[in-house]
Design a protein around this motif. Structure first.
Motif, PDB file in Angstrom:
ATOM      1  N   LEU A   1      88.422  28.204  26.121  1.00 46.49           N
ATOM      2  CA  LEU A   1      89.384  28.695  27.100  1.00 46.49           C
ATOM      3  C   LEU A   1      88.861  28.509  28.516  1.00 46.49           C
ATOM      4  O   LEU A   1      87.772  28.967  28.849  1.00 46.49           O
ATOM      5  CB  LEU A   1      89.677  30.180  26.845  1.00 46.49           C
ATOM      6  CG  LEU A   1      90.693  30.831  27.786  1.00 46.49           C
ATOM      7  CD1 LEU A   1      92.075  30.224  27.601  1.00 46.49           C
ATOM      8  CD2 LEU A   1      90.727  32.339  27.562  1.00 46.49           C
ATOM      9  N   VAL A   2      89.649  27.813  29.326  1.00 50.42           N
ATOM     10  CA  VAL A   2      89.368  27.732  30.760  1.00 50.42           C
ATOM     11  C   VAL A   2      90.069  28.895  31.448  1.00 50.42           C
ATOM     12  O   VAL A   2      89.487  29.575  32.279  1.00 50.42           O
ATOM     13  CB  VAL A   2      89.817  26.379  31.349  1.00 50.42           C
ATOM     14  CG1 VAL A   2      89.586  26.344  32.861  1.00 50.42           C
ATOM     15  CG2 VAL A   2      89.085  25.229  30.668  1.00 50.42           C
ATOM     16  N   GLY A   3      91.344  29.138  31.075  1.00 52.40           N
ATOM     17  CA  GLY A   3      92.017  30.302  31.610  1.00 52.40           C
ATOM     18  C   GLY A   3      93.523  30.281  31.446  1.00 52.40           C
ATOM     19  O   GLY A   3      94.136  29.248  31.168  1.00 52.40           O
ATOM     20  N   TRP A   4      94.089  31.473  31.592  1.00 49.44           N
ATOM     21  CA  TRP A   4      95.534  31.663  31.671  1.00 49.44           C
ATOM     22  C   TRP A   4      95.880  31.881  33.141  1.00 49.44           C
ATOM     23  O   TRP A   4      95.169  32.593  33.842  1.00 49.44           O
ATOM     24  CB  TRP A   4      95.961  32.908  30.894  1.00 49.44           C
ATOM     25  CG  TRP A   4      95.837  32.839  29.412  1.00 49.44           C
ATOM     26  CD1 TRP A   4      94.778  33.241  28.657  1.00 49.44           C
ATOM     27  CD2 TRP A   4      96.825  32.363  28.499  1.00 49.44           C
ATOM     28  NE1 TRP A   4      95.038  33.042  27.326  1.00 49.44           N
ATOM     29  CE2 TRP A   4      96.295  32.506  27.198  1.00 49.44           C
ATOM     30  CE3 TRP A   4      98.110  31.828  28.654  1.00 49.44           C
ATOM     31  CZ2 TRP A   4      96.994  32.141  26.059  1.00 49.44           C
ATOM     32  CZ3 TRP A   4      98.805  31.464  27.510  1.00 49.44           C
ATOM     33  CH2 TRP A   4      98.255  31.614  26.238  1.00 49.44           C
ATOM     34  N   THR A   5      96.975  31.284  33.605  1.00 50.26           N
ATOM     35  CA  THR A   5      97.392  31.445  34.990  1.00 50.26           C
ATOM     36  C   THR A   5      98.883  31.726  35.026  1.00 50.26           C
ATOM     37  O   THR A   5      99.660  31.066  34.327  1.00 50.26           O
ATOM     38  CB  THR A   5      97.101  30.157  35.807  1.00 50.26           C
ATOM     39  OG1 THR A   5      95.734  29.784  35.621  1.00 50.26           O
ATOM     40  CG2 THR A   5      97.371  30.367  37.286  1.00 50.26           C
TER      41      THR A   5
ATOM     42  N   ILE B   1     106.182  31.120  35.125  1.00 48.73           N
ATOM     43  CA  ILE B   1     105.601  30.099  34.244  1.00 48.73           C
ATOM     44  C   ILE B   1     104.218  30.582  33.841  1.00 48.73           C
ATOM     45  O   ILE B   1     103.467  31.105  34.670  1.00 48.73           O
ATOM     46  CB  ILE B   1     105.471  28.738  34.973  1.00 48.73           C
ATOM     47  CG1 ILE B   1     106.825  28.249  35.485  1.00 48.73           C
ATOM     48  CG2 ILE B   1     104.785  27.699  34.093  1.00 48.73           C
ATOM     49  CD1 ILE B   1     107.837  27.905  34.412  1.00 48.73           C
ATOM     50  N   VAL B   2     103.884  30.424  32.571  1.00 44.72           N
ATOM     51  CA  VAL B   2     102.532  30.732  32.116  1.00 44.72           C
ATOM     52  C   VAL B   2     101.821  29.408  31.842  1.00 44.72           C
ATOM     53  O   VAL B   2     102.391  28.496  31.236  1.00 44.72           O
ATOM     54  CB  VAL B   2     102.531  31.662  30.876  1.00 44.72           C
ATOM     55  CG1 VAL B   2     103.225  31.011  29.696  1.00 44.72           C
ATOM     56  CG2 VAL B   2     101.121  32.081  30.515  1.00 44.72           C
ATOM     57  N   GLN B   3     100.601  29.312  32.358  1.00 45.38           N
ATOM     58  CA  GLN B   3      99.811  28.093  32.174  1.00 45.38           C
ATOM     59  C   GLN B   3      98.568  28.413  31.362  1.00 45.38           C
ATOM     60  O   GLN B   3      97.842  29.363  31.662  1.00 45.38           O
ATOM     61  CB  GLN B   3      99.398  27.519  33.533  1.00 45.38           C
ATOM     62  CG  GLN B   3      98.473  26.306  33.418  1.00 45.38           C
ATOM     63  CD  GLN B   3      98.089  25.761  34.764  1.00 45.38           C
ATOM     64  OE1 GLN B   3      98.898  25.096  35.411  1.00 45.38           O
ATOM     65  NE2 GLN B   3      96.877  26.033  35.219  1.00 45.38           N
ATOM     66  N   LEU B   4      98.345  27.597  30.330  1.00 45.52           N
ATOM     67  CA  LEU B   4      97.161  27.719  29.484  1.00 45.52           C
ATOM     68  C   LEU B   4      96.324  26.457  29.655  1.00 45.52           C
ATOM     69  O   LEU B   4      96.830  25.347  29.472  1.00 45.52           O
ATOM     70  CB  LEU B   4      97.572  27.885  28.022  1.00 45.52           C
ATOM     71  CG  LEU B   4      96.464  27.831  26.969  1.00 45.52           C
ATOM     72  CD1 LEU B   4      95.425  28.927  27.193  1.00 45.52           C
ATOM     73  CD2 LEU B   4      97.056  27.909  25.568  1.00 45.52           C
ATOM     74  N   GLU B   5      95.046  26.641  29.994  1.00 42.37           N
ATOM     75  CA  GLU B   5      94.152  25.496  30.162  1.00 42.37           C
ATOM     76  C   GLU B   5      92.964  25.663  29.225  1.00 42.37           C
ATOM     77  O   GLU B   5      92.317  26.711  29.203  1.00 42.37           O
ATOM     78  CB  GLU B   5      93.683  25.404  31.612  1.00 42.37           C
ATOM     79  CG  GLU B   5      92.933  24.135  31.930  1.00 42.37           C
ATOM     80  CD  GLU B   5      92.627  23.979  33.413  1.00 42.37           C
ATOM     81  OE1 GLU B   5      92.515  22.833  33.859  1.00 42.37           O
ATOM     82  OE2 GLU B   5      92.495  25.011  34.111  1.00 42.37           O
ATOM     83  N   ARG B   6      92.713  24.602  28.431  1.00 39.25           N
ATOM     84  CA  ARG B   6      91.628  24.644  27.454  1.00 39.25           C
ATOM     85  C   ARG B   6      90.895  23.308  27.407  1.00 39.25           C
ATOM     86  O   ARG B   6      91.499  22.253  27.594  1.00 39.25           O
ATOM     87  CB  ARG B   6      92.179  24.934  26.057  1.00 39.25           C
ATOM     88  CG  ARG B   6      92.918  26.241  25.948  1.00 39.25           C
ATOM     89  CD  ARG B   6      93.502  26.476  24.573  1.00 39.25           C
ATOM     90  NE  ARG B   6      94.620  25.588  24.262  1.00 39.25           N
ATOM     91  CZ  ARG B   6      95.268  25.588  23.104  1.00 39.25           C
ATOM     92  NH1 ARG B   6      94.897  26.409  22.147  1.00 39.25           N
ATOM     93  NH2 ARG B   6      96.280  24.774  22.889  1.00 39.25           N
TER      94      ARG B   6
END
Length: 197
Positions: A54-58, A78-83
């Motif tokens: 997990l990099v993060g939720w934004t 908007i929800v952003q998921l970065e992995r």
């Protein structure tokens, strides 16, 4: 002795990899089919272990471009998921997914980031019926290089995807950056698909 030019060619081809000051023979490249499934599902189908870091939720709001892409109002949440994507413990990609927050209530709190996001979406009754993919080559920026622990000159595949459900409504907008020295893509096409284009 291998010349610097030949070593660079071998690195780009994914035949060797650097570990600090040491160069070792690399594992075979991971074959990623161009399909509606997820990276996790494709890796597991090849008998490889697939992981996510997990990099993060934004939390974001839709600008005009994202509003048009995801068919939401300008200013919609908007929800952003970065992995970071891993295969057998090696960082191979960086995935950034943007989803309409109202369509996936509680996602950040309930979803285990190590799992397949596509499986989670399907569990909510949403069916993937179409994707529009664009693939090009790119070089990672400083942040991407650090997250993937690669040299800034490492060639990358940049895949941009918009997925649609059974009603033609956008599901997600995804940006995936894959290491060109570790990944290769395959596509299977049928004559009836070409006729439909």
């Amino acid at each position: 002795m291998v010349s610097q030019r030949r070593l660079r060619e071998l690195l780009l081809a994914g035949r060797v990899e650097r570990r600090g000051r040491t160069t070792i023979v690399a594992r075979p490249k991971i074959r990623q089919p161009l399909a509606m499934g997820s990276y996790t599902e494709a890796a597991k189908a090849q008998g490889l272990s697939a992981g996510r870091i997990l990099v993060g939720w934004t939390d974001l709001v839709a600008d005009e471009a994202l509003s048009a892409t995801l068919a939401v109002e300008v200013g919609a949440p908007i929800v952003q998921l970065e992995r970071v994507l891993t295969t057998d413990g090696v960082d191979v990609g960086l995935e950034t997914t943007k989803l309409p927050a109202d369509r996936y209530p509680g996602l950040a709190g309930s979803f285990d980031y190590r799992d397949s996001l596509y499986a989670e979406i399907r569990s909510r009754g949403i069916v993937f019926t179409r994707t529009v993919d664009t693939i090009e080559t790119a070089l990672p920026d400083a942040r991407e290089s650090a997250l993937l622990t690669v040299d800034a000159r490492t060639p990358m595949f940049l895949l941009n995807r918009v997925s649609y459900d059974q009603d033609g409504i956008p599901i997600e907008q995804r940006r995936s950056l894959y290491r060109g020295d570790r990944m290769t893509f395959t596509a299977i096409m049928h004559a009836d698909q070409q006729a439909a284009m």
